[in-house]
Design an enzyme around this catalytic site. Sequence first.
Site, PDB file in Angstrom:
ATOM      1  N   ARG A  83      33.397  44.669  41.738  1.00 34.85           N
ATOM      2  CA  ARG A  83      34.454  44.790  43.516  1.00 34.85           C
ATOM      3  C   ARG A  83      35.434  44.400  43.463  1.00 34.85           C
ATOM      4  O   ARG A  83      36.281  44.416  41.872  1.00 34.85           O
ATOM      5  CB  ARG A  83      33.720  42.814  44.057  1.00 34.85           C
ATOM      6  CG  ARG A  83      33.671  41.856  43.273  1.00 34.85           C
ATOM      7  CD  ARG A  83      33.990  40.665  44.039  1.00 34.85           C
ATOM      8  NE  ARG A  83      34.579  38.959  42.792  1.00 34.85           N
ATOM      9  CZ  ARG A  83      35.354  38.891  42.943  1.00 34.85           C
ATOM     10  NH1 ARG A  83      36.811  39.782  42.804  1.00 34.85           N
ATOM     11  NH2 ARG A  83      35.887  37.773  41.757  1.00 34.85           N
ATOM     12  N   GLU A  97      34.706  37.587  31.787  1.00 36.41           N
ATOM     13  CA  GLU A  97      33.362  38.463  32.581  1.00 36.41           C
ATOM     14  C   GLU A  97      34.136  39.229  33.249  1.00 36.41           C
ATOM     15  O   GLU A  97      34.859  40.185  33.208  1.00 36.41           O
ATOM     16  CB  GLU A  97      33.274  37.264  33.178  1.00 36.41           C
ATOM     17  CG  GLU A  97      33.936  36.656  34.636  1.00 36.41           C
ATOM     18  CD  GLU A  97      34.209  35.563  35.953  1.00 36.41           C
ATOM     19  OE1 GLU A  97      32.997  34.496  34.969  1.00 36.41           O
ATOM     20  OE2 GLU A  97      35.012  35.415  36.602  1.00 36.41           O
ATOM     21  N   LYS A 153      26.665  36.397  34.402  1.00 35.44           N
ATOM     22  CA  LYS A 153      27.761  36.108  33.213  1.00 35.44           C
ATOM     23  C   LYS A 153      26.662  36.067  32.285  1.00 35.44           C
ATOM     24  O   LYS A 153      27.755  36.664  30.701  1.00 35.44           O
ATOM     25  CB  LYS A 153      28.582  35.364  33.326  1.00 35.44           C
ATOM     26  CG  LYS A 153      29.433  35.658  34.583  1.00 35.44           C
ATOM     27  CD  LYS A 153      30.390  35.706  35.263  1.00 35.44           C
ATOM     28  CE  LYS A 153      31.002  36.297  37.131  1.00 35.44           C
ATOM     29  NZ  LYS A 153      30.185  36.506  37.866  1.00 35.44           N
ATOM     30  N   VAL A 169      41.028  40.129  44.797  1.00 38.21           N
ATOM     31  CA  VAL A 169      41.592  39.129  45.068  1.00 38.21           C
ATOM     32  C   VAL A 169      43.353  40.395  45.267  1.00 38.21           C
ATOM     33  O   VAL A 169      44.174  40.965  46.115  1.00 38.21           O
ATOM     34  CB  VAL A 169      42.839  38.126  46.007  1.00 38.21           C
ATOM     35  CG1 VAL A 169      43.446  37.752  45.834  1.00 38.21           C
ATOM     36  CG2 VAL A 169      40.709  37.734  46.097  1.00 38.21           C
ATOM     37  N   GLY A 225      36.384  30.541  40.616  1.00 40.27           N
ATOM     38  CA  GLY A 225      36.915  29.123  40.347  1.00 40.27           C
ATOM     39  C   GLY A 225      34.914  27.971  40.448  1.00 40.27           C
ATOM     40  O   GLY A 225      35.051  27.497  40.209  1.00 40.27           O
TER      41      GLY A 225
END
Lengths: 450, 137
Positions: A291, A287, A116, A294, A164
Amino acid sequence: MFSKVLIANRGEIALRINRACQGLGVRTVAIYSQADKDSLHVRQADEAYCVGPGPVPRSYLDIANIVSTALAARCEAVHPGYGFLAENARFAEICADHGLVFIGPKPAVIAAMGDKATAKRVMKEAGVATTPGSGILDSPREARDAAKRIGYPVMLKATAGGGGKGMRVVERAEYLERAYASATAEAEASFKDGRVYMEKLILHPRHIEVQVLGDGSGTIVHLGERDCSLQKPSHQKLIEEAPAPNLSTKQRNALHEMAVRACRHVGYTNAGTLEFLVSGDHVYFMEMNTRIQVEHPVTEMVYGIDLVREQIRIAAGERLGYAQGDLRARGSAIECRINAEDPRSGFAPEAGTISRVVFPGGPGIRVDTHIYDGALVPPYYDSLLAKVVAFGETRDEAIARMERALRETVVEGVHTTLEACLELLATREFREGKYDVGSLPSLLATAARG
Amino acid sequence: MIPEEPAGIAERVARLAEFLIANDLESVRIEREHETFEVGRAAAEAAVAMPETKAPPQSVQSRVEQIAADRVGIFHLGRPAPYEGERLEGERELGYVEQLGIRNPVRSRGAGRIVAILQRDGDMVDYGRPLFELDRG
């Protein structure tokens, strides 16, 4: 197109990828831990192989066992899903070294964006606004110096992180040392990479992210934004929606334009998401996730595009076949995450057995889940049980359909976030689209007081 | 301290598994006049993770122990190739699992008689796949 793909994941995303593969006529290989031996993804794949015991480091993070499975089962490609090894550049490299196509961006881009702190530097080069912050912090002393320069409150974040994990808000200097220790330990345990960096904590921001697709032959498109501001105190998202409500056309266009510009700058291929903090008129890059996310279904619902299918097509060398001007968003979509967690105990995750489950249906409703009557919820993994997604021609219709869908839903055997989602949907703040990343606890407290 | 002896074999294995994990041990082996028990970490974690799994039917007298793959890869028999009925005088490499060019030995973990060879040379094996049955008598 590939003939066989290994799905290096579990739970609902493993099923999601399995469906996309089957839609493309691609055979699938599932991997599983001993704790997941009866999981749906094991049953629905064409082949399935055990890669280790329940604990994550010895199964879903065991790169040698996973790559060896792909090779022995004669797979051509590996889809990492989200979490686990999805943003591990070394895994992508090892796949490539063994002749396996990693379904995602190039390892160097994963390394740059997945790290990041490096990602922020690259984004600055691309002219994208970033939050004031630090590089990687190798000691509590470096963290103290950085915080002094940036000014409290600050946030420690895992450089390899997501979901998180490894994140800590630090309001005052006396809390910094302990927060540094726990953030690095959690990051190490979650990602095998304990490095953290620091950012200025922007007060009351919205978390708005932009979905992108790049096909490696010069076409990069965005598929609009998602508002993911309703997050638990652990910064894990609970309710997401697309498009983001109450965003000016100017702000929306600026976000989309920045996302595409950033992807062009790094030569991005495959699906990715750029996360921004929006505070008043200010937009800060936070960031990039290299990918599938969710919450990708809300974008799929409003754009009518199967993002996982596109990931596989791109990795197989196909072109997108459409440009930005061909894409049109329609209506509104909301996702509620049904997790095995007790909202009354700080969203503490629960393990157990699902004794009874009933999922909703009807117009505009989609459910992505891996649970069934009698399914075990092992203690080792993420607590996500199901994603209930509602589409409507308008935001009001999407909310109404979601409320009906959640009232139809039954999950017994563990505590879940279902009621909490219903309570949040009913608040005036959600109805008016006026919430930020810090809103969730107070909205639930207000709902509890009736 | 080793827990007190429970009555049934399944219960005994389960208690040993809990003891092994609680003390972060790789394996626990108990040898007595008429019997030997050995519980390895992989088996213990499986037993604890899946308490509904019944222990294989096994009498105290038979002392048959399974040796399972702890890596995923291609299974190969050792040289000289072990055979069913062969009596092993002590520790021996019975085969190996080839993974990404690395040989991961499969050892007998002591003496015994090979009751069954459960995989063929060249078979793909996944984690926990039974490879050999050994009678420790």
